[in-house]
Structures are given as structure tokens and as C-alpha cells.
Write a protein that holds these residues in place. Structure first.
Motif, PDB file in Angstrom:
ATOM      1  N   LEU A 101       0.838  -1.208   0.000  1.00  0.00           N
ATOM      2  CA  LEU A 101       0.000   0.000   0.000  1.00  0.00           C
ATOM      3  C   LEU A 101       0.873   1.258   0.000  1.00  0.00           C
ATOM      4  O   LEU A 101       0.621   2.214  -0.746  1.00  0.00           O
ATOM      5  N   ARG A 149       4.339   5.927  -5.080  1.00  0.00           N
ATOM      6  CA  ARG A 149       4.439   6.095  -6.538  1.00  0.00           C
ATOM      7  C   ARG A 149       3.505   7.223  -7.001  1.00  0.00           C
ATOM      8  O   ARG A 149       3.897   8.111  -7.761  1.00  0.00           O
ATOM      9  N   LEU A 150       2.282   7.162  -6.495  1.00  0.00           N
ATOM     10  CA  LEU A 150       1.289   8.181  -6.865  1.00  0.00           C
ATOM     11  C   LEU A 150       1.778   9.575  -6.441  1.00  0.00           C
ATOM     12  O   LEU A 150       1.707  10.540  -7.209  1.00  0.00           O
ATOM     13  N   TYR A 151       2.281   9.641  -5.229  1.00  0.00           N
ATOM     14  CA  TYR A 151       2.781  10.906  -4.686  1.00  0.00           C
ATOM     15  C   TYR A 151       3.910  11.463  -5.566  1.00  0.00           C
ATOM     16  O   TYR A 151       3.915  12.634  -5.938  1.00  0.00           O
ATOM     17  N   GLU A 193       4.695  10.604  -8.708  1.00  0.00           N
ATOM     18  CA  GLU A 193       4.250  10.877 -10.095  1.00  0.00           C
ATOM     19  C   GLU A 193       3.511  12.204 -10.188  1.00  0.00           C
ATOM     20  O   GLU A 193       3.518  12.857 -11.225  1.00  0.00           O
ATOM     21  N   LEU A 194       2.832  12.585  -9.103  1.00  0.00           N
ATOM     22  CA  LEU A 194       2.005  13.795  -9.161  1.00  0.00           C
ATOM     23  C   LEU A 194       2.775  15.096  -8.922  1.00  0.00           C
ATOM     24  O   LEU A 194       2.259  16.174  -9.207  1.00  0.00           O
ATOM     25  N   GLN A 195       3.981  15.009  -8.420  1.00  0.00           N
ATOM     26  CA  GLN A 195       4.701  16.243  -8.082  1.00  0.00           C
ATOM     27  C   GLN A 195       4.946  17.176  -9.282  1.00  0.00           C
ATOM     28  O   GLN A 195       4.857  18.392  -9.146  1.00  0.00           O
ATOM     29  N   ALA A 225       2.489   1.835  -3.431  1.00  0.00           N
ATOM     30  CA  ALA A 225       1.544   2.410  -4.404  1.00  0.00           C
ATOM     31  C   ALA A 225       1.293   3.888  -4.119  1.00  0.00           C
ATOM     32  O   ALA A 225       1.250   4.726  -5.035  1.00  0.00           O
ATOM     33  N   GLU A 226       1.152   4.212  -2.824  1.00  0.00           N
ATOM     34  CA  GLU A 226       0.928   5.617  -2.442  1.00  0.00           C
ATOM     35  C   GLU A 226       2.144   6.475  -2.779  1.00  0.00           C
ATOM     36  O   GLU A 226       2.013   7.584  -3.268  1.00  0.00           O
TER      37      GLU A 226
END
Lengths: 158, 115
Positions: free
Chosen positions: B41, B47-49, B51-53, B44-45
Motif C-alpha cells: 500500500l 508512486r502516486l505521490y 508521479e504527481l509532483q 503504491a501511495e
């Protein structure tokens, strides 16, 4: 905190928040100006504001909604921007694939995801900014996050 | 032991937002060490964090300065005009009045104007 200090601290955050929604540099600058003009009118109270970031972003959010309604870009609904193309994004500047994934989400979920991961806002602050119940923000975040992870995972496996 | 995924997500987000106190950090790192599901978990979080920067935008210093100037001018619409008039009057007075009087007028003017 005086107005100039406040502006220096939050101008980029507000600009980025607005740009993320309107995808137009000039409109984003106009709205930034209007937002800080409203802040200036209340700058005597800046020291007493509990969450300045959430407060200034909630002003920006109201300005965005008002502006889009007034200018009638399209008959405004919160989802109307979802179909707009990203006219100003250069492939060199941002991750187009991720933008595309974000664009698949509804407008509110997209803003929630942006708020959580980019601006590091809490559910409570996002609820205040978007004028939604905290529970709604939480559940929208949960489903949007699950979708994004699924899409990113699918891309990794391709 | 944290049971629900929602609570696990909360603690991960608080970690990413740097909002955990020392005791909560211990819980977080312990979960990371002991629970495979929590590790997945978090990955995945994270990665999302990450990728969004790049979505975050910044203005140039000049752009920021220009907008600040515009805001201040709009907030005080007469300030620019007032400055021109003040300068004009001072120049006019310096032509009319004898030189020793001018510094006193300038001091009096500065004292009467509060920013």
C-alpha cells in the motif's frame, strides 16, 4: 504576517491550484490577482486565520467558479472542464500520461487528488475549499486513488 | 495493529505530509517492517505521490512580482497618482520657496503620511 509575506508564501500554491483547474496561463494569472485582491481586503485578519493555505485556496476556488460562470466558457458544471483539452501543456514540462489519467477522473475527484498529493492538504481542508462534507471528500479520494493506482499498475504491466 | 485499509491510508498520508509525531512514526515503521500488505500500500501511495509532483506549477520571480504590483495598485488605486502629484507639488514648492524651507516641508509631509 503582513500581506507581502503572505503573497510570497502562497502565490505559487494558488497559481498552481488555479492553473490545474483552468489550464490557461492568462486566466490563471487573472484569477490569482483577483484572489490576492480579496486577500488584501482582509489582510488585517491574516494573523487570526487557522489554516491560511486552505483559506486562500477556498477564495481561489470561489473566484474560479465565479469567473467561469461569468465568462460562460461553457454552461458551467463542475464536470464541464473534464472534456477540455490541455491546450497549454508542453510535453517537456509535465508528465502527459499522468495528466491524461487525471483527466479521466471527474473534476472534483481530480481536485481532491491534487490537493492531497500535491498540496498536502487534509480531508478537512479540502472539504472547506471545495465546500463539500468531509466524508464526501474522503470517499471520493478513496475511489479516485484506487482508480489511479489501477491505471498506473495497468500501464506498468503493458 | 491497524485493521482497516482506510486507517492505513491515513497514516501513510500523514507520513507523506510529514505530520506524524515520534510515536506515530514508530507505529508507521513497524507496520512497514512487519506487514506485506502495508508495504504494498505504501509503495503504491509513494508512486502516486511521486508521479504527481510535476503537476505543481511555479511562476517566475518576475511574473510573481508583476502580479503583486498589480494587486497593490488595484488595492490602492490612488497611490500611483498621489505619488505623481506629491512629486509635482514638491518640485513646484522648491521653485517658489526659499531653499531652507523645503527640508521642513518634506519632513512634515513624511510625518503626516502613514503607510
Amino acid at each position: 504576517m503582513n500581506f507581502k509575506k503572505f503573497y510570497t508564501l502562497y502565490a505559487d500554491t494558488v497559481y498552481s491550484f488555479i492553473y490545474f483547474k483552468v489550464k490557461d496561463r492568462f486566466l490563471a494569472e487573472d484569477l490569482l490577482q483577483e484572489t490576492f485582491l480579496a486577500v488584501y481586503k482582509n489582510h488585517g485578519n491574516l494573523a487570526t486565520i487557522r489554516s491560511p493555505k486552505a483559506w486562500v485556496l477556498s477564495i481561489a476556488q470561489r473566484k474560479i467558479v465565479d469567473k467561469l460562470r461569468k465568462e460562460k466558457h461553457q454552461p458551467f458544471s463542475t464536470d464541464s472542464l473534464a472534456e477540455q483539452p490541455f491546450t497549454e501543456i508542453s510535453p517537456m514540462e509535465t508528465n502527459l500520461f499522468l495528466e491524461e489519467l487525471l483527466n479521466r477522473l471527474d473534476e472534483t475527484s481530480r481536485q481532491i487528488i491534487y490537493g492531497i498529493y500535491v498540496e498536502q492538504l487534509s480531508y478537512k481542508e479540502l472539504a472547506e475549499i471545495l465546500n463539500l462534507p468531509e466524508g464526501t471528500v474522503k470517499s471520493k479520494a478513496y475511489y479516485a486513488r484506487a482508480k489511479l493506482k489501477r491505471w498506473l499498475e495497468a500501464d506498468k504491466n503493458d | 495493529m491497524i485493521e482497516s485499509e482506510e486507517k492505513k491510508l491515513d497514516i501513510i498520508l500523514q507520513y507523506l505530509h510529514n505530520q506524524l509525531n515520534n510515536q506515530e512514526k514508530l507505529v508507521f515503521f513497524n507496520l512497514l517492517k512487519t506487514e506485506t500488505a502495508f508495504r504494498a500500500l505504501f509503495a503504491a501511495e509513494w508512486r502516486l505521490y511521486k508521479e504527481l509532483q510535476p503537476v505543481k506549477r511555479k511562476m517566475s520571480a518576475a511574473q510573481k512580482e508583476h502580479i503583486l504590483k498589480e494587486v497593490l495598485e488595484q488595492a490602492n488605486p490612488y497611490s500611483a497618482g498621489e505619488k505623481v502629484i506629491t512629486k509635482f507639488i514638491q518640485e513646484l514648492l522648491s521653485l517658489i520657496l526659499p531653499v531652507p524651507v523645503m527640508p521642513f516641508i518634506k519632513i512634515a509631509k513624511e510625518l503626516s503620511v502613514s503607510d
